[in-house]
Design an enzyme around this catalytic site. Structure first.
Site, PDB file in Angstrom:
ATOM      1  N   HIS A 250       0.827  -1.215   0.000  1.00  7.91           N
ATOM      2  CA  HIS A 250       0.000   0.000   0.000  1.00  7.91           C
ATOM      3  C   HIS A 250       0.856   1.259   0.000  1.00  7.91           C
ATOM      4  CE1 HIS A 250      -3.155  -2.890   1.344  1.00  7.91           C
ATOM      5  NE2 HIS A 250      -3.816  -2.187   0.447  1.00  7.91           N
TER       6      HIS A 250
ATOM      7  N   HIS B 170       1.176   1.789  -5.620  1.00  9.23           N
ATOM      8  CA  HIS B 170      -0.145   1.155  -5.748  1.00  9.23           C
ATOM      9  C   HIS B 170      -1.194   2.215  -6.130  1.00  9.23           C
ATOM     10  CE1 HIS B 170      -3.750  -1.132  -4.921  1.00  9.23           C
ATOM     11  NE2 HIS B 170      -4.074  -0.331  -3.915  1.00  9.23           N
TER      12      HIS B 170
ATOM     13  N   HIS C 289      -7.174   6.731  -2.561  1.00  9.73           N
ATOM     14  CA  HIS C 289      -8.001   5.671  -1.973  1.00  9.73           C
ATOM     15  C   HIS C 289      -7.321   4.846  -0.878  1.00  9.73           C
ATOM     16  CE1 HIS C 289      -5.893   2.684  -4.368  1.00  9.73           C
ATOM     17  NE2 HIS C 289      -6.478   1.771  -3.624  1.00  9.73           N
ATOM     18  N   ASP C 290      -5.983   4.902  -0.752  1.00  6.33           N
ATOM     19  CA  ASP C 290      -5.306   4.177   0.336  1.00  6.33           C
ATOM     20  C   ASP C 290      -4.366   5.100   1.115  1.00  6.33           C
ATOM     21  OD1 ASP C 290      -6.336   1.579   0.366  1.00  6.33           O
ATOM     22  OD2 ASP C 290      -5.092   0.934  -1.311  1.00  6.33           O
TER      23      ASP C 290
ATOM     24  N   ASP D 128      -8.702  -1.457  -8.285  1.00  3.73           N
ATOM     25  CA  ASP D 128      -7.967  -1.748  -7.049  1.00  3.73           C
ATOM     26  C   ASP D 128      -7.484  -3.200  -6.983  1.00  3.73           C
ATOM     27  OD1 ASP D 128      -6.937  -1.048  -4.613  1.00  3.73           O
ATOM     28  OD2 ASP D 128      -8.819  -1.271  -3.510  1.00  3.73           O
TER      29      ASP D 128
HETATM   30  N1  CMP Z   1      -4.329 -11.043  -5.788  1.00  4.40           N
HETATM   31  C1  CMP Z   1      -4.890 -10.799  -4.593  1.00  4.40           C
HETATM   32  N2  CMP Z   1      -5.244 -11.829  -3.799  1.00  4.40           N
HETATM   33  C2  CMP Z   1      -5.820 -11.590  -2.597  1.00  4.40           C
HETATM   34  N3  CMP Z   1      -6.056 -10.384  -2.110  1.00  4.40           N
HETATM   35  C3  CMP Z   1      -5.715  -9.322  -2.865  1.00  4.40           C
HETATM   36  C4  CMP Z   1      -5.113  -9.483  -4.142  1.00  4.40           C
HETATM   37  N4  CMP Z   1      -4.877  -8.254  -4.631  1.00  4.40           N
HETATM   38  C5  CMP Z   1      -5.306  -7.381  -3.738  1.00  4.40           C
HETATM   39  N5  CMP Z   1      -5.798  -8.000  -2.667  1.00  4.40           N
HETATM   40  C6  CMP Z   1      -6.399  -7.412  -1.472  1.00  4.40           C
HETATM   41  O1  CMP Z   1      -7.526  -6.689  -1.926  1.00  4.40           O
HETATM   42  C7  CMP Z   1      -7.515  -5.438  -1.303  1.00  4.40           C
HETATM   43  C8  CMP Z   1      -8.206  -4.350  -2.054  1.00  4.40           C
HETATM   44  O2  CMP Z   1      -8.071  -3.159  -1.311  1.00  4.40           O
HETATM   45  P1  CMP Z   1      -6.629  -2.671  -0.845  1.00  4.40           P
HETATM   46  O3  CMP Z   1      -5.852  -2.143  -2.005  1.00  4.40           O
HETATM   47  O4  CMP Z   1      -6.775  -1.808   0.348  1.00  4.40           O
HETATM   48  O5  CMP Z   1      -5.895  -4.007  -0.345  1.00  4.40           O
HETATM   49  C9  CMP Z   1      -6.023  -5.095  -1.202  1.00  4.40           C
HETATM   50  C10 CMP Z   1      -5.458  -6.404  -0.776  1.00  4.40           C
HETATM   51  O6  CMP Z   1      -5.555  -6.567   0.615  1.00  4.40           O
HETATM   52 ZN    ZN Z   2      -5.925  -0.213  -2.847  1.00  3.76          ZN
END
Ligand code: CMP
Ligand code: ZN
Length: 445
Positions: free
Chosen positions: A186, A190, A226-227, A333
């Site tokens: 994060h 990203h 967003h993060d 995302d």
């Molecule tokens: N390939 C993946 N497999 C499992 N979880 C994922 C994957 N990619 C993203 N995430 C999760 O999905 C979330 C979406 O929101 P975030 O970007 O806050 O954090 C991300 C990760 O925690």
């Molecule tokens: Zn995110």
């Protein structure tokens, strides 16, 4: 202009070409004013509209709308506030002039991008865009570089008169916020990745033609922030460790609520308020959209969103823009698994790294936490020696370690796990706890 033309006609002093030009100009202006008026009328078409016809005062319906519906309160325009025709002409002319001025200011102040950055940005409209290369080329400023590029490409800077100094300062602070917790996943990379992916989706699907400029600005902005200030831990972690954020946001979309709130607090500072020249209505609309979009990035709303969109696509009614845009941001995302392997595997490693950082090494555990994990490991060891088909000498194998991890996660200290032995970096698949686990829990708490 009209009065002047009437006078010319009365005096029979008419230049045919000039008259035609003036009439065309006046007609286009009146059309623009008419369209604007009609749009406002359509927006107000809701249940509360009925109350107007029942003779309820405007102040009352306004209050009802702002209190009992999601609609932002739109300040009513009193009849004596109606703009005069000449003031509309002046406003249009002044608007064009100011827009040009902003465009010139940006062109003059645009930093000379290094050739590597220009090269990377050539792929900005593609799904295979390499955000990691942009990070290297831009000296670790992928978000600043990308957001600046998109805002100027869509000409949002001149449209919304975003002061260049505010944009530069805001982006600087935004990137610093993303670096606050030194997260492997994060990070501002990203955020830049999600912003570029959203831009690509808007462009390639043609959605961009369905949206107003304000909605495009809100969407790109929501993606970029967003993060913001992500702590590198999950919402569950923040809730179970009774963190300050969980207390502030009452366990609801804790991270997401913080990203939004912290960003809008940043915008409260004059030097980073990029929306300083938005009208009150524009600002309210943008804020509402950003809040809805970022809150929808909470993974716990994934299934609900997909289900709602499927149902929506089966109906003939139009799709609500905020819902569609929220799903679009959520898609961007979690889009990395659909990107080229080199990018996807890099993101996956970063995410695994972040998940593992969430746990604490054994030497940092409190006595209570340590006794809890020890009791659990004893129960597990007992169970394995009793149930294993091959007689197993009592030693902690990587397999047992992974069990300890899984079980410690299931308990109240969800995120407290023992360090993983070198040869087994990833936890094994979860299995249902055996009955003696339950017995162990009764004895040892
Ligand atoms: N390939 C993946 N497999 C499992 N979880 C994922 C994957 N990619 C993203 N995430 C999760 O999905 C979330 C979406 O929101 P975030 O970007 O806050 O954090 C991300 C990760 O925690
Ligand atoms: Zn995110």
């Amino acid at each position: 202009v009209l009065r002047c033309m009437i006078k010319q006609l009365e005096e029979k002093d008419v230049d045919f070409e000039e008259l035609k030009k003036n009439l065309e100009y006046t007609a286009s202006l009146l059309e623009a004013v008419y369209i604007d008026g009609t749009r406002q009328g359509l927006d107000a078409e809701d249940d509360l509209q009925k109350l107007h016809s029942d003779g309820v005062p405007t102040e009352v319906t306004d209050w009802l709308a702002s209190t009992f519906t999601q609609k932002a309160r739109r300040p009513a325009r009193r009849s004596d506030d109606k703009p005069k025709f000449r003031s509309i002409v002046h406003a249009v002319q002044a608007g064009i002039f100011v827009e040009r001025m902003f465009r010139r200011a940006y062109t003059a102040a645009m930093p000379n991008q290094p050739a590597e950055v220009v090269n990377c940005l050539r792929d900005i409209d593609t799904w295979n865009f390499d955000v990691f290369s942009l990070t290297t080329a831009s000296d670790n400023h992928p978000l600043q570089t990308l957001f600046f590029e998109l805002v100027t490409r869509y000409e949002l800077n001149s449209k919304f008169k975003i002061p260049i100094s505010c944009l530069t300062w805001f982006l600087e602070k935004l990137e610093r916020g993303y670096a606050k917790h030194n997260n492997p996943y994060h990070s501002s990379i990203h955020a830049a990745d999600v912003t570029q992916t959203l831009h690509c989706l808007l462009l390639r699907t043609g959605l961009v033609h369905w949206l107003t400029e304000l909605e495009v600005l809100a969407s790109l902005f929501a993606a970029a922030i967003h993060d913001y200030e992500h702590t590198g831990t999950t919402n569950n972690f923040l809730i179970h460790t009774k963190s300050d954020f969980a207390m502030i946001y009452n366990d609801r979309s804790v991270q997401e609520s913080h990203h939004i709130s912290a960003t809008f607090r940043l915008l409260q500072e004059d030097q980073s308020n990029i929306f300083v020249n938005l009208s009150r209505e524009e600002w309210m609309e943008l804020r509402a959209l950003v809040i809805e979009m970022v809150l929808a990035t909470d993974m716990s709303s994934h299934l609900v969103q997909v289900k709602a969109m499927k149902a929506c696509l089966q109906q003939t009614d139009g799709i609500e823009k905020p819902k569609a845009l929220s799903l679009l941001l959520h898609t961007a995302d979690i889009s990395h698994p659909s990107k080229p392997w080199a990018l996807h595997s890099r993101w996956t490693k970063a995410l695994m790294d972040e998940f593992f950082r969430q746990v604490r090494p054994v030497e940092e555990l409190t006595t209570l936490e340590f006794s809890y994990v020890l009791c659990q490991s004893l129960v597990i060891t007992f169970w394995i020696t009793q149930t294993s088909p091959v007689h197993c000498p009592l030693q902690i194998t990587p397999h047992i370690f992974s069990w300890i991890q899984v079980w410690a996660r299931a308990g109240p200290f969800q995120n407290v796990i023992l360090p993983v032995p070198a040869e087994e970096k990833q936890p094994q698949h979860m299995m249902l706890p055996p009955p003696c686990f339950t017995v162990g829990m009764v004895f040892f708490g």
